[in-house]
Design a protein around this motif. Structure first.
Motif, PDB file in Angstrom:
ATOM      1  N   VAL A   1       0.846  -1.187   0.000  1.00 11.42           N
ATOM      2  CA  VAL A   1       0.000   0.000   0.000  1.00 11.42           C
ATOM      3  C   VAL A   1       0.885   1.242   0.000  1.00 11.42           C
ATOM      4  N   GLN A   2       0.609   2.140  -0.924  1.00 17.02           N
ATOM      5  CA  GLN A   2       1.291   3.439  -0.970  1.00 17.02           C
ATOM      6  C   GLN A   2       0.367   4.457  -0.331  1.00 17.02           C
ATOM      7  N   ARG A   3       0.828   5.077   0.750  1.00 22.29           N
ATOM      8  CA  ARG A   3       0.034   6.114   1.422  1.00 22.29           C
ATOM      9  C   ARG A   3       0.677   7.457   1.120  1.00 22.29           C
ATOM     10  N   ASP A   4      -0.099   8.368   0.539  1.00 20.92           N
ATOM     11  CA  ASP A   4       0.372   9.724   0.250  1.00 20.92           C
ATOM     12  C   ASP A   4      -0.231  10.674   1.273  1.00 20.92           C
ATOM     13  N   PHE A   5       0.636  11.285   2.087  1.00 23.48           N
ATOM     14  CA  PHE A   5       0.215  12.247   3.103  1.00 23.48           C
ATOM     15  C   PHE A   5       0.143  13.632   2.466  1.00 23.48           C
ATOM     16  N   GLU A   6      -0.973  14.317   2.689  1.00 25.96           N
ATOM     17  CA  GLU A   6      -1.158  15.657   2.131  1.00 25.96           C
ATOM     18  C   GLU A   6      -0.439  16.691   2.996  1.00 25.96           C
ATOM     19  N   LEU A   7       0.190  17.649   2.325  1.00 21.53           N
ATOM     20  CA  LEU A   7       0.879  18.741   3.003  1.00 21.53           C
ATOM     21  C   LEU A   7       0.309  20.072   2.552  1.00 21.53           C
ATOM     22  N   ARG A   8       0.327  21.040   3.433  1.00 27.55           N
ATOM     23  CA  ARG A   8      -0.016  22.415   3.100  1.00 27.55           C
ATOM     24  C   ARG A   8       1.081  23.274   3.722  1.00 27.55           C
ATOM     25  N   ASP A   9       1.822  23.964   2.875  1.00 29.25           N
ATOM     26  CA  ASP A   9       2.969  24.772   3.314  1.00 29.25           C
ATOM     27  C   ASP A   9       3.965  23.946   4.122  1.00 29.25           C
ATOM     28  N   GLY A  10       4.153  22.695   3.733  1.00 26.65           N
ATOM     29  CA  GLY A  10       5.140  21.828   4.366  1.00 26.65           C
ATOM     30  C   GLY A  10       4.692  21.168   5.652  1.00 26.65           C
ATOM     31  N   VAL A  11       3.422  21.336   6.033  1.00 27.67           N
ATOM     32  CA  VAL A  11       2.901  20.762   7.272  1.00 27.67           C
ATOM     33  C   VAL A  11       1.799  19.761   6.921  1.00 27.67           C
ATOM     34  N   GLN A  12       1.803  18.613   7.609  1.00 29.09           N
ATOM     35  CA  GLN A  12       0.763  17.608   7.356  1.00 29.09           C
ATOM     36  C   GLN A  12      -0.613  18.175   7.666  1.00 29.09           C
ATOM     37  N   THR A  13      -1.561  17.897   6.761  1.00 26.23           N
ATOM     38  CA  THR A  13      -2.935  18.363   6.979  1.00 26.23           C
ATOM     39  C   THR A  13      -3.754  17.334   7.741  1.00 26.23           C
ATOM     40  N   GLY A  14      -3.246  16.116   7.836  1.00 25.27           N
ATOM     41  CA  GLY A  14      -4.005  15.033   8.454  1.00 25.27           C
ATOM     42  C   GLY A  14      -4.683  14.165   7.406  1.00 25.27           C
ATOM     43  N   GLY A  15      -4.779  14.679   6.186  1.00 23.84           N
ATOM     44  CA  GLY A  15      -5.393  13.910   5.108  1.00 23.84           C
ATOM     45  C   GLY A  15      -4.369  13.006   4.419  1.00 23.84           C
ATOM     46  N   PHE A  16      -4.855  11.918   3.896  1.00 26.87           N
ATOM     47  CA  PHE A  16      -3.990  11.009   3.140  1.00 26.87           C
ATOM     48  C   PHE A  16      -4.839  10.184   2.199  1.00 26.87           C
ATOM     49  N   THR A  17      -4.183   9.613   1.209  1.00 23.39           N
ATOM     50  CA  THR A  17      -4.853   8.677   0.308  1.00 23.39           C
ATOM     51  C   THR A  17      -4.023   7.405   0.241  1.00 23.39           C
ATOM     52  N   ASP A  18      -4.707   6.279   0.210  1.00 19.48           N
ATOM     53  CA  ASP A  18      -4.056   4.978   0.098  1.00 19.48           C
ATOM     54  C   ASP A  18      -4.382   4.382  -1.259  1.00 19.48           C
ATOM     55  N   ARG A  19      -3.401   3.714  -1.838  1.00 14.27           N
ATOM     56  CA  ARG A  19      -3.671   2.935  -3.043  1.00 14.27           C
ATOM     57  C   ARG A  19      -2.848   1.661  -2.972  1.00 14.27           C
ATOM     58  N   VAL A  20      -3.469   0.568  -3.376  1.00 12.04           N
ATOM     59  CA  VAL A  20      -2.792  -0.722  -3.394  1.00 12.04           C
ATOM     60  C   VAL A  20      -1.958  -0.784  -4.665  1.00 12.04           C
ATOM     61  N   VAL A  21      -0.653  -0.921  -4.494  1.00  9.06           N
ATOM     62  CA  VAL A  21       0.269  -0.962  -5.628  1.00  9.06           C
ATOM     63  C   VAL A  21       0.288  -2.347  -6.247  1.00  9.06           C
ATOM     64  N   VAL A  22       0.320  -3.370  -5.397  1.00 10.52           N
ATOM     65  CA  VAL A  22       0.334  -4.752  -5.869  1.00 10.52           C
ATOM     66  C   VAL A  22      -0.232  -5.618  -4.751  1.00 10.52           C
ATOM     67  N   SER A  23      -0.838  -6.736  -5.138  1.00 10.54           N
ATOM     68  CA  SER A  23      -1.478  -7.623  -4.181  1.00 10.54           C
ATOM     69  C   SER A  23      -1.258  -9.057  -4.627  1.00 10.54           C
ATOM     70  N   SER A  24      -1.221  -9.969  -3.642  1.00 10.92           N
ATOM     71  CA  SER A  24      -1.057 -11.380  -3.994  1.00 10.92           C
ATOM     72  C   SER A  24      -1.758 -12.244  -2.929  1.00 10.92           C
ATOM     73  N   PRO A  25      -2.421 -13.322  -3.351  1.00  8.18           N
ATOM     74  CA  PRO A  25      -3.010 -14.236  -2.361  1.00  8.18           C
ATOM     75  C   PRO A  25      -1.924 -14.983  -1.622  1.00  8.18           C
ATOM     76  N   VAL A  26      -2.275 -15.438  -0.426  1.00 11.16           N
ATOM     77  CA  VAL A  26      -1.364 -16.242   0.374  1.00 11.16           C
ATOM     78  C   VAL A  26      -1.869 -17.676   0.335  1.00 11.16           C
ATOM     79  N   GLY A  27      -1.050 -18.567  -0.158  1.00 13.39           N
ATOM     80  CA  GLY A  27      -1.391 -19.981  -0.180  1.00 13.39           C
ATOM     81  C   GLY A  27      -0.512 -20.710   0.808  1.00 13.39           C
ATOM     82  N   THR A  28      -0.953 -20.807   2.056  1.00 13.52           N
ATOM     83  CA  THR A  28      -0.115 -21.411   3.091  1.00 13.52           C
ATOM     84  C   THR A  28      -0.030 -22.910   2.879  1.00 13.52           C
TER      85      THR A  28
END
Length: 162
Positions: free
Chosen positions: A133-160
Protein backbone atom coordinates in the motif's frame (compact mmCIF):
# COMPACT_ATOMS: atom_id res chain seq x y z
CA UNK A 1 56.58 25.14 37.02
CA UNK A 2 58.51 26.10 33.92
CA UNK A 3 57.42 25.35 30.37
CA UNK A 4 59.91 23.70 28.09
CA UNK A 5 60.88 25.46 24.92
CA UNK A 6 60.86 23.75 21.54
CA UNK A 7 64.18 22.27 20.51
CA UNK A 8 66.20 24.21 17.97
CA UNK A 9 66.13 22.76 14.47
CA UNK A 10 69.44 21.07 13.83
CA UNK A 11 69.34 20.70 10.10
CA UNK A 12 67.03 21.48 7.26
CA UNK A 13 64.86 18.46 6.47
CA UNK A 14 65.10 17.21 2.92
CA UNK A 15 61.89 17.29 0.83
CA UNK A 16 61.24 13.99 -0.91
CA UNK A 17 59.59 14.47 -4.28
CA UNK A 18 57.60 11.85 -6.15
CA UNK A 19 59.12 10.67 -9.38
CA UNK A 20 57.51 11.99 -12.58
CA UNK A 21 55.91 8.56 -13.36
CA UNK A 22 54.28 8.38 -9.90
CA UNK A 23 52.86 11.89 -10.27
CA UNK A 24 51.50 11.04 -13.73
CA UNK A 25 49.91 7.82 -12.40
CA UNK A 26 48.18 9.65 -9.52
CA UNK A 27 46.97 12.38 -11.85
CA UNK A 28 45.56 9.77 -14.27
CA UNK A 29 43.70 7.94 -11.46
CA UNK A 30 42.27 11.24 -10.16
CA UNK A 31 41.18 12.15 -13.71
CA UNK A 32 39.41 8.81 -14.21
CA UNK A 33 37.58 9.14 -10.87
CA UNK A 34 36.54 12.69 -11.71
CA UNK A 35 35.27 11.61 -15.15
CA UNK A 36 33.30 8.70 -13.62
CA UNK A 37 31.75 10.99 -11.01
CA UNK A 38 30.75 13.61 -13.60
CA UNK A 39 29.30 10.95 -15.95
CA UNK A 40 27.49 9.27 -13.05
CA UNK A 41 26.02 12.59 -11.95
CA UNK A 42 24.78 13.39 -15.45
CA UNK A 43 23.51 9.95 -16.54
CA UNK A 44 23.73 7.65 -13.52
CA UNK A 45 21.26 6.07 -11.14
CA UNK A 46 21.33 4.72 -7.58
CA UNK A 47 22.96 1.54 -8.88
CA UNK A 48 26.04 3.56 -9.88
CA UNK A 49 26.69 4.87 -6.35
CA UNK A 50 29.27 6.11 -5.22
CA UNK A 51 30.13 7.63 -8.63
CA UNK A 52 26.46 8.26 -9.40
CA UNK A 53 23.79 10.20 -7.56
CA UNK A 54 22.07 8.84 -4.50
CA UNK A 55 18.70 10.01 -5.75
CA UNK A 56 16.83 9.87 -2.47
CA UNK A 57 18.94 12.86 -1.39
CA UNK A 58 19.23 14.55 -4.80
CA UNK A 59 16.23 16.85 -4.59
CA UNK A 60 13.16 17.84 -2.70
CA UNK A 61 9.46 18.08 -3.37
CA UNK A 62 7.46 21.27 -3.07
CA UNK A 63 5.80 22.34 0.18
CA UNK A 64 2.37 21.22 -1.08
CA UNK A 65 3.48 17.97 -2.76
CA UNK A 66 2.28 14.77 -1.09
CA UNK A 67 4.80 12.64 0.80
CA UNK A 68 4.63 8.93 0.05
CA UNK A 69 5.14 6.03 2.42
CA UNK A 70 5.11 2.40 1.33
CA UNK A 71 3.92 -0.34 3.66
CA UNK A 72 3.16 -4.03 3.45
CA UNK A 73 0.00 -5.38 5.06
CA UNK A 74 -1.45 -8.82 5.39
CA UNK A 75 -5.22 -9.15 5.12
CA UNK A 76 -7.21 -11.73 7.08
CA UNK A 77 -10.42 -13.42 5.90
CA UNK A 78 -12.56 -10.81 7.71
CA UNK A 79 -10.67 -7.91 6.06
CA UNK A 80 -8.51 -6.95 9.03
CA UNK A 81 -5.15 -5.47 8.04
CA UNK A 82 -2.06 -6.79 9.81
CA UNK A 83 1.13 -4.72 9.62
CA UNK A 84 4.04 -6.76 8.31
CA UNK A 85 7.19 -5.06 9.56
CA UNK A 86 10.64 -6.62 9.40
CA UNK A 87 10.26 -8.51 12.65
CA UNK A 88 7.26 -10.42 11.37
CA UNK A 89 8.75 -11.48 8.03
CA UNK A 90 12.53 -11.13 8.41
CA UNK A 91 12.88 -8.32 5.85
CA UNK A 92 13.65 -4.70 6.69
CA UNK A 93 11.70 -1.87 5.09
CA UNK A 94 14.66 -0.53 3.08
CA UNK A 95 15.41 -4.01 1.78
CA UNK A 96 11.79 -4.39 0.70
CA UNK A 97 11.56 -0.97 -0.93
CA UNK A 98 14.75 -1.73 -2.85
CA UNK A 99 13.01 -4.79 -4.31
CA UNK A 100 9.64 -3.13 -4.95
CA UNK A 101 10.06 -3.06 -8.73
CA UNK A 102 10.77 -6.79 -8.69
CA UNK A 103 7.74 -7.44 -6.47
CA UNK A 104 5.48 -5.51 -8.84
CA UNK A 105 6.75 -7.64 -11.73
CA UNK A 106 6.45 -10.87 -9.67
CA UNK A 107 3.52 -10.46 -7.23
CA UNK A 108 3.87 -14.09 -6.10
CA UNK A 109 6.85 -12.89 -4.01
CA UNK A 110 4.30 -11.22 -1.73
CA UNK A 111 2.67 -14.60 -1.16
CA UNK A 112 6.05 -15.84 0.09
CA UNK A 113 6.13 -12.93 2.58
CA UNK A 114 2.66 -13.91 3.78
CA UNK A 115 3.78 -17.50 4.27
CA UNK A 116 6.84 -16.29 6.22
CA UNK A 117 4.52 -14.25 8.45
CA UNK A 118 2.30 -17.29 9.11
CA UNK A 119 5.37 -19.42 9.97
CA UNK A 120 6.71 -16.80 12.39
CA UNK A 121 3.28 -16.15 13.94
CA UNK A 122 1.52 -19.54 14.08
CA UNK A 123 -1.11 -18.36 16.57
CA UNK A 124 -2.07 -15.30 14.49
CA UNK A 125 -5.16 -15.15 12.31
CA UNK A 126 -4.33 -16.68 8.89
CA UNK A 127 -3.75 -14.28 6.02
CA UNK A 128 -5.63 -14.54 2.75
CA UNK A 129 -3.56 -11.96 0.83
CA UNK A 130 -0.70 -9.51 1.12
CA UNK A 131 -0.92 -5.95 -0.22
CA UNK A 132 1.69 -3.28 -0.85
CA UNK A 133 0.00 0.00 0.00
CA UNK A 134 1.29 3.44 -0.97
CA UNK A 135 0.03 6.11 1.42
CA UNK A 136 0.37 9.72 0.25
CA UNK A 137 0.21 12.25 3.10
CA UNK A 138 -1.16 15.66 2.13
CA UNK A 139 0.88 18.74 3.00
CA UNK A 140 -0.02 22.42 3.10
CA UNK A 141 2.97 24.77 3.31
CA UNK A 142 5.14 21.83 4.37
CA UNK A 143 2.90 20.76 7.27
CA UNK A 144 0.76 17.61 7.36
CA UNK A 145 -2.94 18.36 6.98
CA UNK A 146 -4.00 15.03 8.45
CA UNK A 147 -5.39 13.91 5.11
CA UNK A 148 -3.99 11.01 3.14
CA UNK A 149 -4.85 8.68 0.31
CA UNK A 150 -4.06 4.98 0.10
CA UNK A 151 -3.67 2.94 -3.04
CA UNK A 152 -2.79 -0.72 -3.39
CA UNK A 153 0.27 -0.96 -5.63
CA UNK A 154 0.33 -4.75 -5.87
CA UNK A 155 -1.48 -7.62 -4.18
CA UNK A 156 -1.06 -11.38 -3.99
CA UNK A 157 -3.01 -14.24 -2.36
CA UNK A 158 -1.36 -16.24 0.37
CA UNK A 159 -1.39 -19.98 -0.18
CA UNK A 160 -0.12 -21.41 3.09
CA UNK A 161 1.35 -24.86 3.16
CA UNK A 162 0.55 -26.73 6.34
Amino acid sequence: MQLQTAPEPTAEEEVVRLPRAARAWRLAVAGVLLALTLAGTAWGSDDDFPVGPFLMYAGRAGNDAPVGSTRVVGVTADGTEVGMSGGEVGLRRAEFEGQLGRVIEQPELLGALGEAYVRRNPSAEPLVRVDVVQRDFELRDGVQTGGFTDRVVVSSPVGTTE
